[in-house]
Design a protein around this motif. Structure first.
Motif, PDB file in Angstrom:
ATOM      1  N   ASN A 128     103.793  66.439 108.331  1.00 15.72           N
ATOM      2  CA  ASN A 128     104.527  65.178 108.202  1.00 15.72           C
ATOM      3  C   ASN A 128     104.216  64.168 109.289  1.00 15.72           C
ATOM      4  N   ASN A 129     103.665  64.606 110.394  1.00 16.97           N
ATOM      5  CA  ASN A 129     103.343  63.659 111.467  1.00 16.97           C
ATOM      6  C   ASN A 129     102.158  64.207 112.242  1.00 16.97           C
ATOM      7  N   ASN A 130     101.806  63.505 113.285  1.00 15.93           N
ATOM      8  CA  ASN A 130     100.634  63.927 114.045  1.00 15.93           C
ATOM      9  C   ASN A 130     100.982  64.874 115.190  1.00 15.93           C
ATOM     10  N   GLN A 131     102.159  65.456 115.131  1.00 10.00           N
ATOM     11  CA  GLN A 131     102.538  66.419 116.150  1.00 10.00           C
ATOM     12  C   GLN A 131     101.954  67.795 115.842  1.00 10.00           C
ATOM     13  N   LEU A 132     101.854  68.606 116.869  1.00  5.38           N
ATOM     14  CA  LEU A 132     101.336  69.962 116.728  1.00  5.38           C
ATOM     15  C   LEU A 132     102.301  70.787 115.880  1.00  5.38           C
ATOM     16  N   GLN A 133     101.742  71.512 114.912  1.00  8.26           N
ATOM     17  CA  GLN A 133     102.575  72.337 114.025  1.00  8.26           C
ATOM     18  C   GLN A 133     101.905  73.698 113.835  1.00  8.26           C
ATOM     19  N   ARG A 134     102.725  74.743 113.891  1.00 12.44           N
ATOM     20  CA  ARG A 134     102.195  76.106 113.734  1.00 12.44           C
ATOM     21  C   ARG A 134     102.572  76.641 112.353  1.00 12.44           C
ATOM     22  N   ILE A 135     101.614  77.297 111.704  1.00 16.43           N
ATOM     23  CA  ILE A 135     101.868  77.979 110.440  1.00 16.43           C
ATOM     24  C   ILE A 135     101.506  79.445 110.615  1.00 16.43           C
ATOM     25  N   TYR A 136     102.096  80.304 109.763  1.00 13.98           N
ATOM     26  CA  TYR A 136     101.863  81.742 109.849  1.00 13.98           C
ATOM     27  C   TYR A 136     101.398  82.267 108.490  1.00 13.98           C
ATOM     28  N   LEU A 137     100.499  83.233 108.535  1.00 10.24           N
ATOM     29  CA  LEU A 137     100.073  83.973 107.347  1.00 10.24           C
ATOM     30  C   LEU A 137     100.406  85.439 107.542  1.00 10.24           C
ATOM     31  N   GLN A 138     101.000  86.053 106.514  1.00  8.84           N
ATOM     32  CA  GLN A 138     101.299  87.477 106.528  1.00  8.84           C
ATOM     33  C   GLN A 138     100.488  88.127 105.400  1.00  8.84           C
ATOM     34  N   ILE A 139      99.658  89.127 105.741  1.00 11.19           N
ATOM     35  CA  ILE A 139      98.737  89.720 104.756  1.00 11.19           C
ATOM     36  C   ILE A 139      98.880  91.235 104.802  1.00 11.19           C
ATOM     37  N   ARG A 140      99.060  91.814 103.626  1.00 11.00           N
ATOM     38  CA  ARG A 140      99.001  93.274 103.487  1.00 11.00           C
ATOM     39  C   ARG A 140      98.273  93.602 102.187  1.00 11.00           C
ATOM     40  N   THR A 141      97.469  94.654 102.198  1.00 10.57           N
ATOM     41  CA  THR A 141      96.673  94.988 101.020  1.00 10.57           C
ATOM     42  C   THR A 141      96.177  96.426 101.093  1.00 10.57           C
ATOM     43  N   GLN A 142      95.927  96.994  99.923  1.00 10.87           N
ATOM     44  CA  GLN A 142      95.288  98.305  99.836  1.00 10.87           C
ATOM     45  C   GLN A 142      93.765  98.174  99.810  1.00 10.87           C
ATOM     46  N   ASP A 143      93.294  96.930  99.622  1.00  6.80           N
ATOM     47  CA  ASP A 143      91.850  96.681  99.664  1.00  6.80           C
ATOM     48  C   ASP A 143      91.400  96.528 101.115  1.00  6.80           C
ATOM     49  N   SER A 144      90.119  96.290 101.294  1.00  3.78           N
ATOM     50  CA  SER A 144      89.619  95.967 102.616  1.00  3.78           C
ATOM     51  C   SER A 144      90.214  94.627 103.039  1.00  3.78           C
ATOM     52  N   LEU A 145      90.814  94.600 104.221  1.00  5.59           N
ATOM     53  CA  LEU A 145      91.517  93.386 104.662  1.00  5.59           C
ATOM     54  C   LEU A 145      90.519  92.427 105.299  1.00  5.59           C
ATOM     55  N   VAL A 146      90.134  91.448 104.523  1.00  7.92           N
ATOM     56  CA  VAL A 146      89.223  90.391 104.956  1.00  7.92           C
ATOM     57  C   VAL A 146      89.880  89.066 104.602  1.00  7.92           C
ATOM     58  N   ALA A 147      90.036  88.178 105.566  1.00 11.27           N
ATOM     59  CA  ALA A 147      90.793  86.950 105.303  1.00 11.27           C
ATOM     60  C   ALA A 147      90.216  85.749 106.043  1.00 11.27           C
ATOM     61  N   PRO A 148      89.028  85.256 105.662  1.00  6.85           N
ATOM     62  CA  PRO A 148      88.535  83.992 106.221  1.00  6.85           C
ATOM     63  C   PRO A 148      89.446  82.844 105.765  1.00  6.85           C
ATOM     64  N   ILE A 149      89.699  81.893 106.648  1.00 12.89           N
ATOM     65  CA  ILE A 149      90.627  80.797 106.360  1.00 12.89           C
ATOM     66  C   ILE A 149      89.887  79.458 106.445  1.00 12.89           C
ATOM     67  N   ARG A 150      90.137  78.601 105.441  1.00 10.77           N
ATOM     68  CA  ARG A 150      89.613  77.237 105.468  1.00 10.77           C
ATOM     69  C   ARG A 150      90.736  76.265 105.111  1.00 10.77           C
ATOM     70  N   ILE A 151      90.693  75.083 105.706  1.00 10.40           N
ATOM     71  CA  ILE A 151      91.656  74.025 105.419  1.00 10.40           C
ATOM     72  C   ILE A 151      90.903  72.863 104.762  1.00 10.40           C
ATOM     73  N   TRP A 152      91.447  72.402 103.624  1.00 11.51           N
ATOM     74  CA  TRP A 152      90.802  71.344 102.856  1.00 11.51           C
ATOM     75  C   TRP A 152      91.743  70.160 102.691  1.00 11.51           C
ATOM     76  N   SER A 153      91.151  68.980 102.629  1.00 14.78           N
ATOM     77  CA  SER A 153      91.848  67.865 102.004  1.00 14.78           C
ATOM     78  C   SER A 153      91.585  67.986 100.506  1.00 14.78           C
ATOM     79  N   VAL A 154      92.483  67.446  99.689  1.00 15.76           N
ATOM     80  CA  VAL A 154      92.351  67.603  98.237  1.00 15.76           C
ATOM     81  C   VAL A 154      91.048  66.986  97.748  1.00 15.76           C
TER      82      VAL A 154
END
Length: 562
Positions: free
Chosen positions: A148-174
């Motif tokens: 919502n603004n140009n201030q610093l903001q933290r987000i969290y991801l929680q991941i659990r799986t029976q597969d191999s845990l691989v989670a590359p992250i990318r951020i996109w504009s639409v």
């Protein structure tokens, strides 16, 4: 004084190292730019492992995270992975962003973002939910969110799986994601198009030829395409979007089917049972391993089956590379193409891993390197199949030629003579003349000068008879011993008589051998056919009787019957 200086130097150095280490414990924020093409979160993430999976977002916000070197790759683990990412957008205007988890095989992925009021908002995705529940219809997991603004903001991801845990992250504009998605569709459409074209082309050949080898290729190609769609997330998106069971167990079932089909195709193509019998035993074991993978699904040991798919895949690839090298060394040329085909998925996988490690740039080619490698593999398999079929046809044709050819003179033997004369006899207006040629005075040459000289005479006779006939039109063969047959196609009576006279004159010339010159003669019987009822056997029998009349007459060179 020197001691104090040394003491302060050590203290300053330790303080500087501690300061650097403290900075290192806090990952720098990722500055989001809407014009950038899929900003990677690698190098900006911190992580925490929840071994028991009991921590919630309230406990996590007060926990200590460690900086994550590289991408999140934990392999097979029962722990829950928490990722923290600090974001800051460069624009002061509200901007919608999409967070992509660039891996399609994760059971549960939760994104926690904080509202302006300070409340935590949760979004949940994963392949334990129907595909229709995803906010963005895409093969990977995409979470839309806003800053919502140009201030610093933290987000969290929680991941659990029976597969191999691989989670590359990318951020996109639409806007940038839509551009990327368009180019990705073009590339992957071309890839799938090539594989489908090869499949359809060889399916038509299989339908026409009914060759089992084409059937095995089709099974290998079909399961290869299915494996790619399973790995990329397209299988869940398009084939079984509402089946949670298949979405989960596809990672065992599809590879098992592919290993069986690939092994059956490779064993038959390379003929490993004959060429490499010991290694063929190892290839047969792949079927046993695939059966164990299926058994793991039946008994509910999904993770075991998933681990086996990695191990069996590596085993199969290495073994086939070894087998194809050994077969290629036997001068079986299609094995070289088969061997090259095996290399491209390995190169593609290495390219994808290198992209994840930051060794090569992130683009469509490096991200989809494995799929492109499999595409080339399917294409080369098809070319190898075509080369093998061509080689087999060539070998079959050569074997048939050997079976129909007299090894001494190079003329047709009895079998070849009858086979190649059949079309001439059946072709309207059925005007065929048969010349039966029996050499005079040949037996004394054989008896007095030896069989080697006799063979030289027979070879010369064959050459002189061929010289008096039309190549590709007439059929010339050796029945055996010193008897020859000429079948004149679409022949007028006058041509048969003229050809017989030309052959008699040609054979009357002296024949030069290693033992000196020798002379022979020839008695020729001529039988002609004008309807479809005549057979070559009957015409030869008729010409044979007339030939013996010529021998008895002595003053005649040939006798005819029309």
């Amino acid at each position: 004084m020197g001691y104090r200086l040394q003491h302060w130097t050590v203290a300053f150095t330790l303080g500087l190292l501690l300061f650097v280490y403290t900075l290192h414990l806090h990952a720098a924020p990722l500055l989001l730019n809407p014009e950038k093409n899929g900003q990677s979160a690698t190098g900006y993430l911190s992580y925490l492992l929840d071994q028991n999976g009991q921590l919630g977002i309230q406990e996590i916000t007060g926990s200590t995270f460690q900086p994550l070197e590289g991408e999140a790759r934990l392999g097979f683990t029962d722990a829950t992975l928490w990722l923290a990412l600090d974001l800051q957008q460069q624009s002061t205007l509200p901007q919608e962003w999409w967070l992509e988890v660039v891996f399609a095989s994760l059971d549960e992925v939760h994104l926690y973002t904080q509202t302006a009021e300070g409340h935590w908002q949760q979004q949940t995705l994963g392949d334990l939910q129907p595909f229709a529940q995803r906010p963005i219809e895409y093969r990977n997991f995409i979470f839309p969110f806003q800053l919502n603004n140009n201030q610093l903001q933290r987000i969290y991801l929680q991941i659990r799986t029976q597969d191999s845990l691989v989670a590359p992250i990318r951020i996109w504009s639409v806007k940038q994601f839509q551009r990327w998605h368009l180019m990705e569709n073009l590339l992957l459409g071309l890839s799938f198009g090539i594989m489908l074209a090869m499949f359809i082309y060889n399916a038509i050949l299989w339908w026409v030829l009914r060759d089992r080898l084409y059937g095995y290729y089709l099974m290998a190609a079909a399961t290869a395409i299915l494996t790619i769609t399973e790995l990329n997330g397209y299988a869940f998106q398009y084939f079984w979007p509402n089946s949670i069971w298949l979405a989960n167990y596809q990672h065992v079932l599809v590879p098992a089917a592919y290993f069986v089909a690939l092994t059956a195709w490779g064993r038959m193509f390379l003929n490993t049972a004959q060429r490499t019998p010991r290694l063929d035993i190892g290839l047969r074991l792949v079927n046993l391993f695939a059966a164990l993978m299926l058994l793991s699904v039946v008994v509910g040991e999904y993770r075991l089956g998933n681990i086996m798919s990695f191990v069996v895949g590596l085993y199969t690839m290495i073994l086939f590379s070894w087998v194809s090298i050994k077969v290629a060394l036997t001068q079986f040329l299609p094995a070289k193409l088969f061997m090259a085909a095996q290399l491209f998925p390995l190169i593609g996988a290495a390219l994808t891993v290198s992209r994840a490690s930051g060794l090569v740039p992130n683009n469509l080619l490096t991200e989809h390197g494995f799929q492109l490698g499999v595409t080339i593999e399917v294409l080369l398999f098809s070319l190898a199949l075509a080369q093998r079929i061509k080689l087999l046809k060539s070998e079959k044709k050569a074997a048939q030629k050997r079976a129909e050819t007299d090894p001494l003179t190079g003329l047709y033997n009895r079998a070849g003579l009858f086979h190649h004369s059949k079309k001439r006899l059946n072709r309207p207006p059925h005007k065929v003349a048969v010349l039966l040629i029996d050499l005079d005075h040949f037996k004394p040459i054989n008896d007095q000068m030896g069989h080697a000289v006799g063979d030289q005479v027979l070879v010369t006779v064959a050459e002189r008879i061929l010289a008096q006939t039309s190549l590709g039109i007439d059929v010339v063969g050796r029945l055996g011993g010193d008897e020859f047959v000429v079948v004149l196609d679409q022949s007028a009576d006058e041509r048969a008589t003229a050809t017989a006279e030309q052959i008699r004159k040609a054979l009357a010339y002296p024949i030069v051998t290693t033992e000196g010159e020798t002379h022979i003669g020839a008695s020729i019987g001529i039988a002609c056919s004008t309807d479809a009822s005549s057979t070559l056997e009957a015409l030869i029998k008729q010409a044979d009787a007339l030939m013996y009349q010529a021998k008895r007459a002595r003053h005649q060179s040939h006798a005819s019957s029309y």
